[in-house]
Structure formats: C-alpha cells, structure tokens
Design a protein around this motif. Sequence first.
Motif, mmCIF file in Angstrom:
data_model
loop_
_atom_site.group_PDB
_atom_site.id
_atom_site.type_symbol
_atom_site.label_atom_id
_atom_site.label_comp_id
_atom_site.label_asym_id
_atom_site.label_seq_id
_atom_site.Cartn_x
_atom_site.Cartn_y
_atom_site.Cartn_z
ATOM 1 N N GLY A 91 -39.322 -58.661 -10.939
ATOM 2 C CA GLY A 91 -39.807 -58.249 -12.256
ATOM 3 C C GLY A 91 -40.002 -56.745 -12.243
ATOM 4 N N ILE A 92 -39.285 -56.049 -13.125
ATOM 5 C CA ILE A 92 -39.354 -54.586 -13.151
ATOM 6 C C ILE A 92 -40.131 -54.173 -14.394
ATOM 7 C CG2 ILE A 92 -37.966 -52.494 -13.376
ATOM 8 C CD1 ILE A 92 -35.942 -53.714 -11.575
ATOM 9 N N VAL A 93 -41.221 -53.440 -14.199
ATOM 10 C CA VAL A 93 -42.103 -53.110 -15.320
ATOM 11 C C VAL A 93 -42.143 -51.595 -15.530
ATOM 12 C CG1 VAL A 93 -44.457 -53.298 -16.238
ATOM 13 C CG2 VAL A 93 -43.517 -55.150 -14.851
ATOM 14 N N GLY A 94 -41.856 -51.179 -16.756
ATOM 15 C CA GLY A 94 -42.025 -49.787 -17.156
ATOM 16 C C GLY A 94 -43.320 -49.657 -17.946
ATOM 17 N N ILE A 95 -44.058 -48.575 -17.695
ATOM 18 C CA ILE A 95 -45.343 -48.348 -18.370
ATOM 19 C C ILE A 95 -45.287 -46.951 -18.983
ATOM 20 C CG2 ILE A 95 -47.853 -48.162 -18.031
ATOM 21 C CD1 ILE A 95 -47.493 -49.961 -15.541
ATOM 22 N N ALA A 96 -45.637 -46.827 -20.270
ATOM 23 C CA ALA A 96 -45.547 -45.517 -20.921
ATOM 24 C C ALA A 96 -46.401 -45.480 -22.180
ATOM 25 C CB ALA A 96 -44.086 -45.214 -21.288
ATOM 26 N N GLU A 97 -46.448 -44.304 -22.800
ATOM 27 C CA GLU A 97 -47.227 -44.137 -24.036
ATOM 28 C C GLU A 97 -46.634 -44.949 -25.183
ATOM 29 O OE1 GLU A 97 -47.321 -41.628 -21.845
ATOM 30 O OE2 GLU A 97 -49.519 -41.620 -21.780
ATOM 31 N N THR A 98 -45.295 -45.044 -25.217
ATOM 32 C CA THR A 98 -44.668 -45.808 -26.297
ATOM 33 C C THR A 98 -43.831 -46.939 -25.710
ATOM 34 O OG1 THR A 98 -42.601 -44.582 -26.369
ATOM 35 C CG2 THR A 98 -44.419 -43.672 -27.671
ATOM 36 N N LEU A 99 -43.603 -47.935 -26.557
ATOM 37 C CA LEU A 99 -42.825 -49.097 -26.144
ATOM 38 C C LEU A 99 -41.428 -48.670 -25.693
ATOM 39 C CD1 LEU A 99 -42.795 -52.146 -26.018
ATOM 40 C CD2 LEU A 99 -42.180 -52.210 -28.429
ATOM 41 N N PHE A 100 -40.842 -47.756 -26.450
ATOM 42 C CA PHE A 100 -39.451 -47.442 -26.156
ATOM 43 C C PHE A 100 -39.305 -46.600 -24.887
ATOM 44 C CE2 PHE A 100 -39.493 -48.197 -30.882
ATOM 45 C CZ PHE A 100 -39.271 -49.559 -30.700
ATOM 46 N N GLU A 101 -40.292 -45.765 -24.583
ATOM 47 C CA GLU A 101 -40.267 -45.070 -23.288
ATOM 48 C C GLU A 101 -40.431 -46.082 -22.155
ATOM 49 O OE1 GLU A 101 -43.004 -41.548 -22.766
ATOM 50 O OE2 GLU A 101 -43.331 -42.041 -24.879
ATOM 51 N N ALA A 102 -41.315 -47.031 -22.350
ATOM 52 C CA ALA A 102 -41.521 -48.053 -21.305
ATOM 53 C C ALA A 102 -40.222 -48.823 -21.082
ATOM 54 C CB ALA A 102 -42.651 -48.999 -21.708
ATOM 55 N N GLU A 103 -39.521 -49.092 -22.184
ATOM 56 C CA GLU A 103 -38.229 -49.807 -22.078
ATOM 57 C C GLU A 103 -37.230 -48.987 -21.269
ATOM 58 O OE1 GLU A 103 -34.296 -51.189 -22.725
ATOM 59 O OE2 GLU A 103 -34.948 -49.278 -23.543
ATOM 60 N N ARG A 104 -37.178 -47.677 -21.519
ATOM 61 C CA ARG A 104 -36.216 -46.830 -20.802
ATOM 62 C C ARG A 104 -36.508 -46.842 -19.299
ATOM 63 N NH1 ARG A 104 -32.303 -47.567 -22.829
ATOM 64 N NH2 ARG A 104 -31.435 -46.300 -21.196
ATOM 65 N N ILE A 105 -37.780 -46.781 -18.948
ATOM 66 C CA ILE A 105 -38.155 -46.778 -17.523
ATOM 67 C C ILE A 105 -37.711 -48.087 -16.853
ATOM 68 C CG2 ILE A 105 -40.108 -46.777 -15.907
ATOM 69 C CD1 ILE A 105 -41.586 -44.963 -17.977
ATOM 70 N N ALA A 106 -38.017 -49.201 -17.530
ATOM 71 C CA ALA A 106 -37.674 -50.506 -16.947
ATOM 72 C C ALA A 106 -36.153 -50.675 -16.889
ATOM 73 C CB ALA A 106 -38.300 -51.636 -17.765
ATOM 74 N N GLU A 107 -35.469 -50.304 -17.973
ATOM 75 C CA GLU A 107 -34.016 -50.501 -18.042
ATOM 76 C C GLU A 107 -33.291 -49.649 -16.989
ATOM 77 O OE1 GLU A 107 -32.213 -52.711 -19.521
ATOM 78 O OE2 GLU A 107 -30.371 -51.801 -18.748
ATOM 79 N N ASN A 108 -33.729 -48.408 -16.870
ATOM 80 C CA ASN A 108 -33.100 -47.513 -15.901
ATOM 81 C C ASN A 108 -33.179 -48.114 -14.500
ATOM 82 O OD1 ASN A 108 -31.972 -45.095 -14.872
ATOM 83 N ND2 ASN A 108 -34.036 -44.425 -14.308
ATOM 84 N N ALA A 109 -34.348 -48.613 -14.143
ATOM 85 C CA ALA A 109 -34.511 -49.191 -12.801
ATOM 86 C C ALA A 109 -33.719 -50.491 -12.677
ATOM 87 C CB ALA A 109 -35.991 -49.427 -12.516
ATOM 88 N N ALA A 110 -33.800 -51.349 -13.700
ATOM 89 C CA ALA A 110 -33.135 -52.665 -13.612
ATOM 90 C C ALA A 110 -31.620 -52.483 -13.457
ATOM 91 C CB ALA A 110 -33.458 -53.507 -14.843
ATOM 92 N N SER A 111 -31.082 -51.442 -14.126
ATOM 93 C CA SER A 111 -29.626 -51.253 -14.078
ATOM 94 C C SER A 111 -29.159 -50.767 -12.702
ATOM 95 C CB SER A 111 -29.193 -50.270 -15.164
ATOM 96 O OG SER A 111 -29.703 -48.989 -14.859
ATOM 97 N N LEU A 112 -30.091 -50.332 -11.866
ATOM 98 C CA LEU A 112 -29.720 -49.844 -10.532
ATOM 99 C C LEU A 112 -29.762 -50.931 -9.451
ATOM 100 C CD1 LEU A 112 -31.648 -46.432 -10.525
ATOM 101 C CD2 LEU A 112 -29.183 -46.781 -10.776
ATOM 102 N N VAL A 113 -30.206 -52.122 -9.834
ATOM 103 C CA VAL A 113 -30.298 -53.191 -8.827
ATOM 104 C C VAL A 113 -28.890 -53.671 -8.492
ATOM 105 C CG1 VAL A 113 -31.206 -55.501 -8.331
ATOM 106 C CG2 VAL A 113 -32.567 -53.885 -9.682
ATOM 107 N N GLY A 114 -28.590 -53.794 -7.203
ATOM 108 C CA GLY A 114 -27.257 -54.222 -6.777
ATOM 109 C C GLY A 114 -27.230 -55.684 -6.367
ATOM 110 N N GLY A 115 -26.024 -56.273 -6.427
ATOM 111 C CA GLY A 115 -25.866 -57.675 -6.027
ATOM 112 C C GLY A 115 -25.451 -58.526 -7.210
ATOM 113 N N PRO A 116 -25.221 -59.831 -6.969
ATOM 114 C CA PRO A 116 -24.824 -60.732 -8.055
ATOM 115 C C PRO A 116 -26.036 -61.102 -8.920
ATOM 116 C CG PRO A 116 -24.949 -61.919 -5.982
ATOM 117 C CD PRO A 116 -25.284 -60.503 -5.655
ATOM 118 N N VAL A 117 -26.421 -60.144 -9.781
ATOM 119 C CA VAL A 117 -27.649 -60.311 -10.581
ATOM 120 C C VAL A 117 -27.368 -59.922 -12.029
ATOM 121 C CG1 VAL A 117 -29.237 -59.808 -8.684
ATOM 122 C CG2 VAL A 117 -28.391 -57.931 -10.100
ATOM 123 N N TYR A 118 -28.264 -60.321 -12.931
ATOM 124 C CA TYR A 118 -28.218 -59.784 -14.289
ATOM 125 C C TYR A 118 -29.638 -59.683 -14.832
ATOM 126 C CZ TYR A 118 -28.900 -64.446 -16.440
ATOM 127 O OH TYR A 118 -29.409 -65.648 -16.826
#
Length: 451
Positions: A394-421
């Motif tokens: 579970g990758i959690v982004g925390i920020a002042e706004t929802l959309f910044e939090a989304e960017r933090i979580a998405e950026n990290a999630a997109s870097l995970v390697g392996g047969p995942v989604y």
Amino acid sequence: MTPLKIQVYGKSGRLDAILEAYFRSRRNVEIETVSEVTNPSYRVKGKVIVGRSDDLAVIEECAKQFRPDFAMIGPEEPLAAGAVDKLAELGIPAVGPTQKLAQLESSKTFTRMLLAEYGIRGNPIFRVFYSLNGIEGYLRQQESFVVKPDGLTGGKGVKLSGEHLHSVDAAVDYCRQLFASGQQAILIEEKLEGEEFSLQSFYDGQHIAHTMPVQDHKRAKEGDTGLNTGGVGSYSCPDHLLPFLTKDDVREAEDINRRACEAVSEKIGQPYKGIIYGNFMLTRNGLRLIEYNARFGDPEALNVLPLMETDFVDVSEAIIKGELDKLDVRFRNLATVCKYVVPEGYPDRPVKDAVIDMDAVNRLPDVGGRLRLYYGAVDDQDGRLVMTGSRAVGIVGIAETLFEAERIAENAASLVGGPVYHRRDIGTPQLVQKRKDHMDRIFGRRSKYAG
Ligand code: AMP
Ligand code: GLY
C-alpha cells in the motif's frame, strides 16, 4: 523502565500501518507480531512469530509466551473466531470486540435486526430468510434487490440484481446454493444507489472518538471496472470531509456509529472495545448503512493512522480502560491517497511467488514523511521480496491537497517493478469529479454539498 509489551495479530498492509503507529509511539514499547507472512516490514518494528493469526491454539501459545500488556487484532477472522475471548481467559486485554460483539461484522442479519430493534437510522428495506420458503415470492415483488449470505465471505458473497443476478430464477438458485453450502440465513435487501464511504471510530465501551471519512475503491481496474476486491485504494481530504459529503452527513454517520456501539453493548451485555467501521452510502433518501466491520478497514487504516497526532498506544490503552473521554484524538488536516500495488491477475488469478522490486521506490527522497509504504501480502524468501497473491504494498501519499497526495502516491506506485498493477485513477481530479457528478445526478442537480 520495562517496556510496554504489545502483541499484534494479522497480516496485510493494514497490519503494517498499525505496527507503524505503535512503533512511532513516544512510549517505550516492545512489539511482537503473529502473522502468516514473513513480511520484512513487520520485522523492522519488532519480533515476528510466523503462525496463523486466526487460530485460537496459536493465539493461546503466543500470548502465554510473550505475556503482552495488551493485544491488538487486525483482521476480522480472529475476532469472529473468538481471539479476544481467548485472550481475556488468559488475563490479557485486547483492542477488538469479543466474538459475540464481533457479530456486528460476522452476521449481517444480526446487524440489520439490531439497528431495527434500537430504532437506529440507516437500514435499507430488508428481510431475513432462514430457508428458501417465501424467497421467490418476495423477490418477484421487488424492483431490484441485493442477496447477502449472513456470514463472513471475504467480500465475495454479496450479489446485486442487474449486475450479478439477472433474473429472479438466478437469485433463487444462488440462495439455494448458499443454504446448501451451510449458510444459516440470507438477507435480502433493497438495492441502493449512491456514493459509498467508510467511517471508522474508536469505542471504549462508553465513549466514542471518530477518525475522518475515507472513500475506498473496490473494483480492481480503472474506471471502476473489473472484479470486486477488498479495496485497492482510497483517499481522504484535508478538511476531513469528502468532496460529496457535508459536515451534517459526517455527523449523522458518527451518530449512527455511536448508537450502534451502544446498542450492541447493551444487547450482548458486554462493552464493545475496539474499532467500529461503518460502510455508508449517501443516497437520494439519506444516509444508509451498507455494513459494519469490527476492525480497521484495509486500505482505510492506511489513510487515517499516518495522520493521527494522538499517540496510538495511548488511544489503545484508553479503549481498553474505558477512558477515551480523557483523550483528545486528533488527526492532521492533510490529504491522503493510498494506491495498492497488487500482483497481476489479482483478485481471482494472482501470480504467486513472483518477485516485487521496490528498489526504485526506496531510492525516492521522502520529504517529511509524505510518502509511506505499507507492506502486506509479501514474504521474505532469502532476501527476495515475493508476493503471496493478495494486495502486496500500500503506497500512501500525504500532502496539503488531494491532488498533490495523488501525485506522490502515483509517482511511487509507477516505479514498482515486477508482474504488478495498480489503479492509476484513484484520487485523480477526473475520478473525484465523476463521484461528484454521480451525487449531482442522484440529487437531481441540486447538490447539497459544497464544492
Ligand atoms: P459488503 O460485502 O456488504 O461490503 O458488500 C459489498 C458491496 O456490495 C458494497 O461495498 C456495496 O458496493 C454493495 N452493496 C452492498 N449492499 C448493497 C445495497 N443494499 N445496495 C447497493 N449496493 C450494495
Ligand atoms: N476496505 C474494505 C474493508 O476493509 O473491508
């Protein structure tokens, strides 16, 4: 000073978030985890005993060995099996309800009837059947319906007309199968339409403290498609509301949680001590309760626990002692977005024992704890991190706004390697707008919420 000993039972990312909350405590604690997985993230926080966390014999042995000052139960299976009763026999208090009180989650008919008996708002129109007698006639009178087996089915037993059940005959067949497979009762209820949210509260037998509402995403794939899962991602907002909820809606949900805790404690004759998690739906006709859980939500725990300002050890002790009124349980006014990285094929055909590569994520700078990683269904196999088939990280982004939090979580999630989604759309402006538009349509374009 001898440390306070805490024993934690379960598996999953939710457990990792619970462990982190204890580990972060300013108190001197010693943590032991009893879990099915050899998750390396658990080991960072204390000793891990590998064993079935829902097996009463394992619980008894581990509790006698460690002699904790208190125990915390993560998932529903040990609660339904009577883990808290077993620990009580050994003189060990626990955060979590006894088996009888946990019927709030383990028996859907119990909860519907409890709310009806105590005059608590939130029930849809429903009827309970103990045999096939009368089911067909009742279903034929309904415009739409939902069929629910009474007992725990890991989120897989609920079937909705028009989605899973395309005729009354198909629904009757499903009911026949459920009785044949040992279900004692079946709940048939009105099919509701609206937006769902989760509200988790703490109850100490007398007093209640609430966390903020969170919206979970059950469908496996983007755009709310794919199979239902336990939840593959969730978000919460800095104002502790949701984009489609007003303060009054949240107060009403808080009130229903409180009254349900009071009712179940009175009905069973034991104080409910632990977490109550209401799964609500805001509909055209007001707030409805979809179901109760007797524990933290997964992923919802990953949204609320990182924002908790109050020490979770203090909160746990207050729940056990009945002293929640003496604590101010506070949460930071920040947004959170959680995205679960899951194995390819999840939920029905997940790849198993495949390596998940977190190296690139681990190299990310973590500015002020704004990125949190909670490890769930993973094993450490000689230093290789492998997925066991369920929600992995579970990758959690925390920020002042929802959309910044989304960017933090998405950026990290997109870097995970392996047969995942993972679902890239959770917490994005587009998906949140879709939720608001849905509520607008339901309220006939007279939105009653702000924003
Ligand atoms: P449950 O296993 O009770 O959480 O139900 C699984 C999902 O089924 C819920 O998250 C809802 O999306 C849906 N559901 C349950 N009850 C109803 C209902 N009465 N009307 C519409 N959808 C429902
Ligand atoms: N997120 C749904 C659950 O924990 O049951």
